[in-house]
Write a protein that holds these residues in place. Structure first.
Motif, PDB file in Angstrom:
ATOM      1  N   HIS A   1      40.943  37.617  40.203  1.00  0.00           N
ATOM      2  CA  HIS A   1      40.179  38.857  39.927  1.00  0.00           C
ATOM      3  C   HIS A   1      39.389  38.516  38.695  1.00  0.00           C
ATOM      4  O   HIS A   1      39.404  38.987  37.750  1.00  0.00           O
ATOM      5  CB  HIS A   1      40.967  40.106  39.747  1.00  0.00           C
ATOM      6  CG  HIS A   1      41.416  40.482  41.085  1.00  0.00           C
ATOM      7  ND1 HIS A   1      42.120  41.762  41.318  1.00  0.00           N
ATOM      8  CD2 HIS A   1      41.248  40.068  42.377  1.00  0.00           C
ATOM      9  CE1 HIS A   1      42.178  42.049  42.676  1.00  0.00           C
ATOM     10  NE2 HIS A   1      41.963  40.800  43.188  1.00  0.00           N
ATOM     11  N   ASN A   2      38.556  37.606  38.700  1.00  0.00           N
ATOM     12  CA  ASN A   2      37.447  37.329  37.632  1.00  0.00           C
ATOM     13  C   ASN A   2      36.189  37.922  37.929  1.00  0.00           C
ATOM     14  O   ASN A   2      36.121  38.455  38.980  1.00  0.00           O
ATOM     15  CB  ASN A   2      37.291  35.877  37.375  1.00  0.00           C
ATOM     16  CG  ASN A   2      36.897  35.032  38.495  1.00  0.00           C
ATOM     17  OD1 ASN A   2      35.560  35.434  39.005  1.00  0.00           O
ATOM     18  ND2 ASN A   2      37.626  34.126  38.934  1.00  0.00           N
ATOM     19  N   PRO A   3      35.331  38.037  37.015  1.00  0.00           N
ATOM     20  CA  PRO A   3      34.224  39.197  37.335  1.00  0.00           C
ATOM     21  C   PRO A   3      33.138  38.593  38.280  1.00  0.00           C
ATOM     22  O   PRO A   3      32.927  39.331  39.058  1.00  0.00           O
ATOM     23  CB  PRO A   3      33.552  38.818  35.783  1.00  0.00           C
ATOM     24  CG  PRO A   3      34.605  38.751  34.779  1.00  0.00           C
ATOM     25  CD  PRO A   3      35.508  37.944  35.110  1.00  0.00           C
ATOM     26  N   ARG A   4      32.934  37.173  38.373  1.00  0.00           N
ATOM     27  CA  ARG A   4      32.260  36.578  39.552  1.00  0.00           C
ATOM     28  C   ARG A   4      32.890  37.172  40.881  1.00  0.00           C
ATOM     29  O   ARG A   4      32.052  37.477  41.739  1.00  0.00           O
ATOM     30  CB  ARG A   4      32.218  35.102  39.429  1.00  0.00           C
ATOM     31  CG  ARG A   4      31.312  34.188  40.525  1.00  0.00           C
ATOM     32  CD  ARG A   4      31.419  32.963  40.437  1.00  0.00           C
ATOM     33  NE  ARG A   4      31.113  32.206  41.298  1.00  0.00           N
ATOM     34  CZ  ARG A   4      31.665  32.000  42.522  1.00  0.00           C
ATOM     35  NH1 ARG A   4      32.890  32.428  42.866  1.00  0.00           N
ATOM     36  NH2 ARG A   4      31.308  31.508  43.605  1.00  0.00           N
TER      37      ARG A   4
ATOM     38  N   LEU B   1      34.879  39.292  41.804  1.00  0.00           N
ATOM     39  CA  LEU B   1      34.822  40.782  41.875  1.00  0.00           C
ATOM     40  C   LEU B   1      33.367  41.081  42.288  1.00  0.00           C
ATOM     41  O   LEU B   1      33.365  42.020  43.404  1.00  0.00           O
ATOM     42  CB  LEU B   1      35.506  41.522  40.813  1.00  0.00           C
ATOM     43  CG  LEU B   1      36.957  41.181  40.431  1.00  0.00           C
ATOM     44  CD1 LEU B   1      37.443  41.872  39.274  1.00  0.00           C
ATOM     45  CD2 LEU B   1      37.755  42.077  41.619  1.00  0.00           C
ATOM     46  N   LEU B   2      32.521  40.677  41.564  1.00  0.00           N
ATOM     47  CA  LEU B   2      31.200  41.053  41.921  1.00  0.00           C
ATOM     48  C   LEU B   2      30.806  40.536  43.354  1.00  0.00           C
ATOM     49  O   LEU B   2      30.246  41.350  44.118  1.00  0.00           O
ATOM     50  CB  LEU B   2      30.283  40.337  40.943  1.00  0.00           C
ATOM     51  CG  LEU B   2      28.693  40.512  41.154  1.00  0.00           C
ATOM     52  CD1 LEU B   2      28.251  41.980  41.084  1.00  0.00           C
ATOM     53  CD2 LEU B   2      27.843  39.576  40.241  1.00  0.00           C
TER      54      LEU B   2
ATOM     55  N   MET C   1      32.271  42.889  45.923  1.00  0.00           N
ATOM     56  CA  MET C   1      31.704  44.169  45.791  1.00  0.00           C
ATOM     57  C   MET C   1      30.409  43.955  46.634  1.00  0.00           C
ATOM     58  O   MET C   1      30.058  44.695  47.510  1.00  0.00           O
ATOM     59  CB  MET C   1      31.455  44.586  44.382  1.00  0.00           C
ATOM     60  CG  MET C   1      30.981  46.217  44.488  1.00  0.00           C
ATOM     61  SD  MET C   1      30.475  46.718  42.721  1.00  0.00           S
ATOM     62  CE  MET C   1      29.223  45.775  42.066  1.00  0.00           C
TER      63      MET C   1
ATOM     64  N   TYR D   1      36.103  48.062  44.010  1.00  0.00           N
ATOM     65  CA  TYR D   1      35.728  46.778  43.269  1.00  0.00           C
ATOM     66  C   TYR D   1      34.811  47.057  42.137  1.00  0.00           C
ATOM     67  O   TYR D   1      34.953  46.123  41.064  1.00  0.00           O
ATOM     68  CB  TYR D   1      34.896  45.994  44.275  1.00  0.00           C
ATOM     69  CG  TYR D   1      35.897  45.044  45.327  1.00  0.00           C
ATOM     70  CD1 TYR D   1      36.649  44.166  44.837  1.00  0.00           C
ATOM     71  CD2 TYR D   1      35.889  45.305  46.648  1.00  0.00           C
ATOM     72  CE1 TYR D   1      37.361  43.292  45.421  1.00  0.00           C
ATOM     73  CE2 TYR D   1      36.599  44.716  47.464  1.00  0.00           C
ATOM     74  CZ  TYR D   1      37.334  43.510  46.883  1.00  0.00           C
ATOM     75  OH  TYR D   1      38.179  43.086  47.710  1.00  0.00           O
TER      76      TYR D   1
ATOM     77  N   GLN E   1      37.437  47.728  39.286  1.00  0.00           N
ATOM     78  CA  GLN E   1      38.181  46.178  38.825  1.00  0.00           C
ATOM     79  C   GLN E   1      36.999  45.149  38.224  1.00  0.00           C
ATOM     80  O   GLN E   1      37.507  44.699  37.147  1.00  0.00           O
ATOM     81  CB  GLN E   1      38.501  45.493  40.091  1.00  0.00           C
ATOM     82  CG  GLN E   1      39.843  46.173  40.750  1.00  0.00           C
ATOM     83  CD  GLN E   1      39.991  45.603  42.218  1.00  0.00           C
ATOM     84  OE1 GLN E   1      40.894  44.784  41.933  1.00  0.00           O
ATOM     85  NE2 GLN E   1      39.557  45.755  43.132  1.00  0.00           N
ATOM     86  N   LEU E   2      35.801  45.365  38.628  1.00  0.00           N
ATOM     87  CA  LEU E   2      34.880  44.574  37.777  1.00  0.00           C
ATOM     88  C   LEU E   2      34.620  45.148  36.342  1.00  0.00           C
ATOM     89  O   LEU E   2      34.467  44.002  35.382  1.00  0.00           O
ATOM     90  CB  LEU E   2      33.383  44.675  38.471  1.00  0.00           C
ATOM     91  CG  LEU E   2      32.183  43.842  37.905  1.00  0.00           C
ATOM     92  CD1 LEU E   2      32.498  42.462  37.729  1.00  0.00           C
ATOM     93  CD2 LEU E   2      30.926  44.047  38.906  1.00  0.00           C
TER      94      LEU E   2
ATOM     95  N   CYS F   1      35.543  43.040  32.894  1.00  0.00           N
ATOM     96  CA  CYS F   1      34.661  42.868  31.809  1.00  0.00           C
ATOM     97  C   CYS F   1      35.095  43.738  30.488  1.00  0.00           C
ATOM     98  O   CYS F   1      34.201  43.489  29.679  1.00  0.00           O
ATOM     99  CB  CYS F   1      33.105  43.178  32.427  1.00  0.00           C
ATOM    100  SG  CYS F   1      32.730  42.099  33.633  1.00  0.00           S
TER     101      CYS F   1
END
Length: 127
Positions: free
Chosen positions: A44-47, A49-50, A53, A95, A98-99, A103
């Protein structure tokens, strides 16, 4: 002993009652528990998760594809179609939460700040 807002929401949900005002914090905590129990936090890193989404936004878009204009309230939609729409909207929201968490952005605060900025940028027009 009085229940806090999040505990009251959780209790109502478990008892099958309609929860009117679910906090972003409660959703965030539930998502964190869910991911931790499955050892998914590592992914679950930003990339990631993005991208997840965006995929869900695509699924949401498919529901409206080829329908033309859709009236507010979804008049004429079957209950199963509305339920599916709710599921896809929820996926996007979850999502997004979570994002924001990944961050370290307070999504509620960011949203309120954005509404305030928009109120200045787009003042009401008086006739």
């Amino acid at each position: 002993m009085e229940l806090g807002a999040e505990e009251a929401q959780e209790k109502a949900h478990k008892e099958g009652e309609k929860v009117v005002d679910v906090s972003l914090r409660l959703l965030s905590l539930k998502l964190e528990e869910f991911a931790k129990a499955r050892d998914w936090k590592q992914h679950h890193n930003p990339r990631n998760l993005l991208l997840a989404m965006v995929a869900e936004v695509g699924e949401l878009s498919e529901i409206f594809m080829w329908r033309g204009e859709v009236e507010r309230g979804l008049h004429g939609w079957e209950e199963r179609e509305k339920e599916h729409l709710g599921e896809e909207l929820a996926d996007v929201l979850l999502y997004l939460i979570q994002l924001a968490d990944a961050c370290e952005i307070d999504l509620g605060e960011a949203a309120l700040n954005k509404i305030s900025k928009n109120a200045i940028k787009y003042p009401p027009k008086y006739m």
